[in-house]
Design a protein around this motif. Structure first.
Motif, short mmCIF file in Angstrom:
data_model
loop_
_atom_site.label_atom_id
_atom_site.label_comp_id
_atom_site.label_asym_id
_atom_site.label_seq_id
_atom_site.Cartn_x
_atom_site.Cartn_y
_atom_site.Cartn_z
N ARG A 133 -4.25 -192.88 6.10
CA ARG A 133 -4.22 -193.27 4.62
C ARG A 133 -3.49 -192.00 4.20
O ARG A 133 -3.73 -190.90 4.60
CB ARG A 133 -5.25 -193.75 4.09
CG ARG A 133 -6.11 -194.78 4.52
CD ARG A 133 -7.31 -195.50 4.02
NE ARG A 133 -7.68 -196.74 4.84
CZ ARG A 133 -7.46 -197.93 4.76
NH1 ARG A 133 -6.35 -197.82 3.79
NH2 ARG A 133 -8.09 -198.53 5.36
N PHE A 165 7.95 -202.76 8.22
CA PHE A 165 7.96 -202.18 9.37
C PHE A 165 9.13 -201.48 9.70
O PHE A 165 10.34 -201.94 9.23
CB PHE A 165 7.78 -203.40 10.34
CG PHE A 165 6.29 -204.19 10.55
CD1 PHE A 165 5.97 -204.89 9.36
CD2 PHE A 165 5.43 -203.63 11.48
CE1 PHE A 165 4.75 -205.36 9.56
CE2 PHE A 165 4.37 -204.27 11.27
CZ PHE A 165 3.81 -205.04 10.38
N SER A 210 2.64 -199.44 3.64
CA SER A 210 2.39 -200.53 2.73
C SER A 210 1.44 -199.88 1.56
O SER A 210 1.10 -198.58 1.55
CB SER A 210 1.33 -201.58 3.10
OG SER A 210 0.24 -201.18 3.72
N LEU A 221 -2.75 -203.57 15.94
CA LEU A 221 -3.16 -202.14 15.35
C LEU A 221 -3.73 -201.33 16.32
O LEU A 221 -4.80 -201.82 17.14
CB LEU A 221 -4.18 -202.32 14.05
CG LEU A 221 -4.42 -200.90 13.53
CD1 LEU A 221 -3.18 -200.69 12.34
CD2 LEU A 221 -5.72 -200.98 12.82
N TYR A 249 2.27 -205.85 -1.73
CA TYR A 249 1.44 -206.62 -0.89
C TYR A 249 2.18 -206.60 0.58
O TYR A 249 1.45 -207.01 1.53
CB TYR A 249 1.23 -207.98 -1.28
CG TYR A 249 0.22 -207.97 -2.38
CD1 TYR A 249 0.75 -208.66 -3.76
CD2 TYR A 249 -0.81 -207.81 -2.46
CE1 TYR A 249 0.07 -208.91 -4.48
CE2 TYR A 249 -1.98 -207.59 -3.48
CZ TYR A 249 -1.49 -208.44 -4.54
OH TYR A 249 -2.23 -208.54 -5.72
N ILE A 250 3.27 -206.20 0.47
CA ILE A 250 3.99 -206.64 1.95
C ILE A 250 4.25 -205.37 2.77
O ILE A 250 4.99 -204.48 2.34
CB ILE A 250 5.44 -207.19 1.33
CG1 ILE A 250 5.28 -208.41 0.81
CG2 ILE A 250 6.23 -207.38 2.80
CD1 ILE A 250 6.65 -208.99 0.14
N PRO A 251 3.67 -205.32 3.97
CA PRO A 251 3.79 -204.25 4.92
C PRO A 251 5.01 -204.26 4.99
O PRO A 251 5.84 -205.18 5.79
CB PRO A 251 2.67 -204.62 6.18
CG PRO A 251 2.03 -205.45 5.60
CD PRO A 251 2.60 -206.33 4.54
N TYR A 254 1.40 -200.10 15.16
CA TYR A 254 1.07 -201.42 16.13
C TYR A 254 1.67 -201.28 17.36
O TYR A 254 2.87 -200.52 17.46
CB TYR A 254 1.59 -202.64 15.27
CG TYR A 254 0.58 -202.84 13.89
CD1 TYR A 254 1.23 -202.35 12.84
CD2 TYR A 254 -0.25 -203.93 13.96
CE1 TYR A 254 0.63 -202.69 11.45
CE2 TYR A 254 -0.80 -204.11 12.83
CZ TYR A 254 -0.44 -203.61 11.77
OH TYR A 254 -0.87 -203.97 10.26
N ASN A 294 0.72 -195.82 0.53
CA ASN A 294 -0.59 -195.01 0.92
C ASN A 294 -1.37 -195.46 2.09
O ASN A 294 -2.47 -195.05 2.33
CB ASN A 294 -1.50 -195.19 -0.25
CG ASN A 294 -1.78 -196.60 -0.47
OD1 ASN A 294 -1.65 -197.57 0.11
ND2 ASN A 294 -2.75 -197.07 -1.91
N TYR A 295 -0.57 -196.35 2.85
CA TYR A 295 -1.36 -196.89 4.00
C TYR A 295 -0.23 -196.95 5.06
O TYR A 295 0.63 -197.69 5.08
CB TYR A 295 -1.94 -198.21 3.76
CG TYR A 295 -2.68 -198.74 5.15
CD1 TYR A 295 -2.23 -199.99 5.72
CD2 TYR A 295 -3.76 -198.03 5.89
CE1 TYR A 295 -2.60 -200.40 6.83
CE2 TYR A 295 -4.27 -198.64 6.98
CZ TYR A 295 -3.81 -199.81 7.26
OH TYR A 295 -4.33 -200.38 8.46
#
Lengths: 111, 115
Positions: A51, A101, A93, A46, A97-99, A36, A31-32
């Motif tokens: 969102r 890439f 993410s 960033l 918890y883990i973004p 970067y 959802n996010y």
């Protein structure tokens, strides 16, 4: 787990042109979606994020769009300048918890 | 003040040695990460540490181990270094306590060269 695909891997443009980088994600729980910029010898920073409840966001020369149905999101840079040259990463993410890439896009802006 | 700081910035060492990279964040974040960036710039997650819960990427060799003495620190220990460990290692932190996603803040990176 989440999988983020990013294209192109390299993008070369003339100063003043627009640049578009595209990403897809796999986890519908994400959802996010941040973007970067990584300059040489530095950590990613960033530049813009979006969102899942928003379809488009703009900040001066940069904009990001999100299509939740297709699980696509894109970065648009207008009026590119030499200082925009860097590696750009998309990420997703929210499902964990883990973004996660994308593999990065090396943007080169020729004066 | 640097939000996420890692030391050293450069590390050159011989194969077989044991080394550590330190990371500190002063943002009050509850989650810290270690990423490995290879020569092709790919950012690969190694570890995530949140409220004493450690999530390990199963592809990371057990020669790598994170140590968190407190919420503000997540250090990376590497035993028996190999040539293939040469890369740039990034520490990052974020506030994962809210339901909405949040920005990750990265350190400046540690370039590890194993010779």
């Amino acid at each position: 787990g989440e999988n983020v695909e990013q294209h192109p891997s390299t993008l070369s443009v003339q100063e003043g042109d627009s640049a578009v980088i595209k990403c897809t994600y796999s986890d519908s729980a994400s959802n996010y979606f941040p973007w970067y910029k990584q300059e040489l010898g530095k950590g990613p920073q960033l530049i813009i994020d979006i969102r899942s409840n928003v379809g488009e966001k703009k900040d001066q020369r940069i904009a990001v769009t999100l299509n939740k149905t297709a699980k696509h999101f894109s970065l648009h840079i207008t009026e590119t300048q030499p200082e925009d040259s860097a590696v750009y990463f998309c990420a997703a993410s929210g499902g964990s918890y883990i973004p996660t890439f994308g593999r990065g896009t090396s943007l080169i802006v020729h004066p | 003040d640097t939000a996420v700081s890692q030391t050293p910035k450069y590390l050159v060492t011989q194969m077989g040695n044991d080394k550590s990279i330190k990371c500190e964040q002063n943002l009050g974040h509850d989650t810290m990460y270690w990423y490995k960036q290879d020569s092709k710039k790919f950012l690969k997650i190694m570890f995530s540490y949140n409220n004493k819960e450690l999530i390990i990427n199963e592809t990371v060799p057990n020669r790598f181990s994170p140590k968190s003495p407190d919420k503000a620190h997540l250090n990376l220990h590497i035993n028996s270094l190999e040539l293939g460990d040469s890369a740039v290692y990034f520490c990052a932190s974020r506030d994962a306590g809210t339901s909405a996603g949040t920005e990750a803040f990265f350190g400046q990176g540690t370039r590890l060269t194993v010779v």
